[in-house]
Design a protein around this motif. Structure first.
Motif, PDB file in Angstrom:
ATOM      1  N   ARG A  42       0.842  -1.190   0.000  1.00 35.52           N
ATOM      2  CA  ARG A  42       0.000   0.000   0.000  1.00 35.52           C
ATOM      3  C   ARG A  42       0.876   1.238   0.000  1.00 35.52           C
ATOM      4  NH1 ARG A  42      -3.296  -0.173   5.449  1.00 35.52           N
ATOM      5  NH2 ARG A  42      -4.490   1.436   4.357  1.00 35.52           N
ATOM      6  N   SER A  43       0.281   2.354  -0.399  1.00 33.80           N
ATOM      7  CA  SER A  43       0.871   3.679  -0.218  1.00 33.80           C
ATOM      8  C   SER A  43      -0.040   4.442   0.731  1.00 33.80           C
ATOM      9  CB  SER A  43       0.972   4.435  -1.546  1.00 33.80           C
ATOM     10  OG  SER A  43       1.862   3.800  -2.434  1.00 33.80           O
ATOM     11  N   PHE A  44       0.566   5.069   1.752  1.00 34.97           N
ATOM     12  CA  PHE A  44      -0.212   5.775   2.773  1.00 34.97           C
ATOM     13  C   PHE A  44       0.586   6.984   3.232  1.00 34.97           C
ATOM     14  CE2 PHE A  44      -1.014   6.735   7.210  1.00 34.97           C
ATOM     15  CZ  PHE A  44      -2.404   6.755   7.299  1.00 34.97           C
ATOM     16  N   VAL A  45      -0.052   8.131   3.276  1.00 31.22           N
ATOM     17  CA  VAL A  45       0.594   9.339   3.786  1.00 31.22           C
ATOM     18  C   VAL A  45      -0.406  10.085   4.662  1.00 31.22           C
ATOM     19  CG1 VAL A  45       1.732  11.529   3.237  1.00 31.22           C
ATOM     20  CG2 VAL A  45       2.038   9.556   1.719  1.00 31.22           C
ATOM     21  N   ALA A  46       0.021  10.453   5.874  1.00 28.22           N
ATOM     22  CA  ALA A  46      -0.774  11.291   6.768  1.00 28.22           C
ATOM     23  C   ALA A  46      -0.125  12.672   6.822  1.00 28.22           C
ATOM     24  CB  ALA A  46      -0.824  10.681   8.169  1.00 28.22           C
ATOM     25  N   SER A  47      -0.931  13.688   6.629  1.00 26.02           N
ATOM     26  CA  SER A  47      -0.413  15.060   6.603  1.00 26.02           C
ATOM     27  C   SER A  47      -1.315  15.970   7.443  1.00 26.02           C
ATOM     28  CB  SER A  47      -0.382  15.560   5.155  1.00 26.02           C
ATOM     29  OG  SER A  47       0.061  16.898   5.073  1.00 26.02           O
ATOM     30  N   PRO A  48      -0.706  16.828   8.281  1.00 25.10           N
ATOM     31  CA  PRO A  48       0.722  17.026   8.534  1.00 25.10           C
ATOM     32  C   PRO A  48       1.275  15.960   9.475  1.00 25.10           C
ATOM     33  CG  PRO A  48      -0.532  18.508   9.909  1.00 25.10           C
ATOM     34  CD  PRO A  48      -1.541  17.789   9.040  1.00 25.10           C
ATOM     35  N   MET A  49       2.591  15.973   9.655  1.00 22.20           N
ATOM     36  CA  MET A  49       3.259  15.007  10.518  1.00 22.20           C
ATOM     37  C   MET A  49       3.506  15.569  11.920  1.00 22.20           C
ATOM     38  SD  MET A  49       5.898  13.432   7.663  1.00 22.20           S
ATOM     39  CE  MET A  49       6.951  12.641   8.876  1.00 22.20           C
ATOM     40  N   ARG A  50       2.794  16.651  12.240  1.00 19.91           N
ATOM     41  CA  ARG A  50       2.905  17.243  13.570  1.00 19.91           C
ATOM     42  C   ARG A  50       1.529  17.705  14.029  1.00 19.91           C
ATOM     43  NH1 ARG A  50       5.935  22.899  15.512  1.00 19.91           N
ATOM     44  NH2 ARG A  50       5.336  22.691  17.717  1.00 19.91           N
TER      45      ARG A  50
END
Length: 401
Positions: free
Chosen positions: A269-277
């Motif tokens: 899978r490809s997964f990105v959570a934004s922002p990282m803070r």
């Protein structure tokens, strides 16, 4: 209890962050719900970018890596009956990659932190991160003896992976999630057999992708593309080796086989959570992003996150300068999206889609021919594989290698 940085997760991201902070006089507590034995035994990624290997050396963690790791100056791409070599030294300004398993990186990190008297706590339960928007967030956990701990921190680093507690502690309204599931998985094995290659072989085949990697002079790591719901019970040793030989078949070359001592199926899978803070919580590694393993980027993204985060926290906690901490997410996400695209591109070029038709196959073969015949295309792959953009270690104030 009181500490400057509470770190959730004793994988490579959390342990490396603790090591880098300690080198700058900043204390931390690292907690994990797994046992120390489990953490150092997991078979995971094995390719370190040029900058990742350099950072480990400069953090005092490179001796065994340089002694036992295998430097690779390129990879092979195999397709349509040919196997072509891409020379990274030539294409990427002399940079290389290091084959050194994540398991070994974690062993080195645990040994270094314990030798330094670091506060590592394993097998905790009921971990919580709280008061994240205050100046003093709290890390809570229960130790195996049943004692509940509240640790007041200046900052909390969520390095506890995709299934950890850190990212879910951020309100949904504060996160944007990007997610793609791929229609295939990897069946990976570790076998006690000397590698049949000197550098990694990425093979495109009409029946699915295959990868030959290395774990040392006597151990090979190999992968087969399978369906995401594939059952290991359907793959006895003989079937695995037969299929590997078929997908790697090339006149004049033979694949050696041997006893298989580890096997697993890994969905992609490809997964990105934004922002990282969020407030005083900073996400790093798999807690914030997942990439398919084709581009060898998962561990390297975690290392890059930690390099950026360590520099930011040193500036914030030692010097009182919040600028790098405020820029942490944006700085990391530029690299994350580059690696996410590269991993998607490698995956799309090399894997046989379940609904793939003849046109898709010809497009993939055309891309592979172009990548191995055009210096411009080969350079694009090489510079991304060894690490792009190159990891900047200048701000960490570590000894030069």
């Amino acid at each position: 209890m009181r500490t400057q940085v509470g770190i959730v997760g004793a994988g490579p991201a959390g342990l490396l962050l603790s090591q880098l902070l300690a080198l700058h006089g900043i204390d931390s507590v690292v907690v994990d719900d797994r046992s120390q034995e489990h953490i150092v035994a997991r078979a995971r990624a094995g390719v370190l970018e040029h900058g990742s290997a350099e950072l480990l050396r400069r953090a005092g963690l490179g001796a065994r890596m340089d002694r036992e790791g295998i430097v690779h100056g390129g990879i092979y791409l195999q397709y349509d009956g040919v196997r072509e070599h891409l020379d990274f030294r030539d294409l990427a300004g002399g940079r290389t990659v290091m084959v050194y398993a994540q398991t070994e990186v974690v062993k080195d990190l645990v040994a270094a932190r314990l030798a330094a008297g670091a506060n590592l706590v394993f097998e905790v339960r009921d971990t919580e991160v709280d008061e994240l928007t205050s100046d003093h967030p709290v890390l809570r956990y229960t130790t195996p003896d049943g004692v509940r701990h509240d640790v007041v921190c200046d900052v909390i680093a969520g390095c506890d992976g995709f299934h950890g507690v850190s990212r879910p502690s951020i309100p949904d309204r504060a996160l944007t999630i990007f997610d793609r599931t791929y229609p295939y998985a990897w069946l990976g094995i570790l076998a006690r057999v000397p590698p049949s290659t000197d550098e990694l072989i990425y093979a495109y085949h009409r029946d699915g992708f295959a990868l030959h990697s290395l774990r040392g002079p006597e151990v090979s790591r190999l992968y087969l593309q399978v369906a995401p719901d594939e059952q290991l019970s359907a793959w006895p040793d003989e079937r695995i080796w037969t299929e590997l030989r078929r997908r790697f078949a090339l006149p004049g070359w033979e694949l050696a086989d041997g006893p298989i001592f580890d096997r697993s199926v890994t969905p992609m899978r490809s997964f990105v959570a934004s922002p990282m803070r969020y407030g005083r919580l900073f996400l790093a590694g798999d807690a914030a992003h997942i990439v398919p393993p084709t581009g060898a980027k998962g561990l390297n993204l975690a290392v890059a996150d930690v390099a950026v985060l360590a520099e930011a926290l040193v500036a914030l906690l030692r010097d009182g300068n919040p600028d790098l901490a405020d820029a942490y997410s944006d700085n990391c996400l530029r690299r994350v999206w580059r690696a996410t695209h590269f991993s998607w591109w490698m995956t799309s070029m090399l894997h046989r889609a379940p609904d793939g038709d003849e046109m898709r196959e010809q497009l993939q073969l055309s891309q592979l021919r172009y990548t191995t015949s055009s210096r411009a295309a080969a350079t694009t792959l090489a510079e991304n594989y060894v690490g792009y953009p190159p990891l900047d270690l200048g701000g960490l104030d570590l000894p030069a290698d």
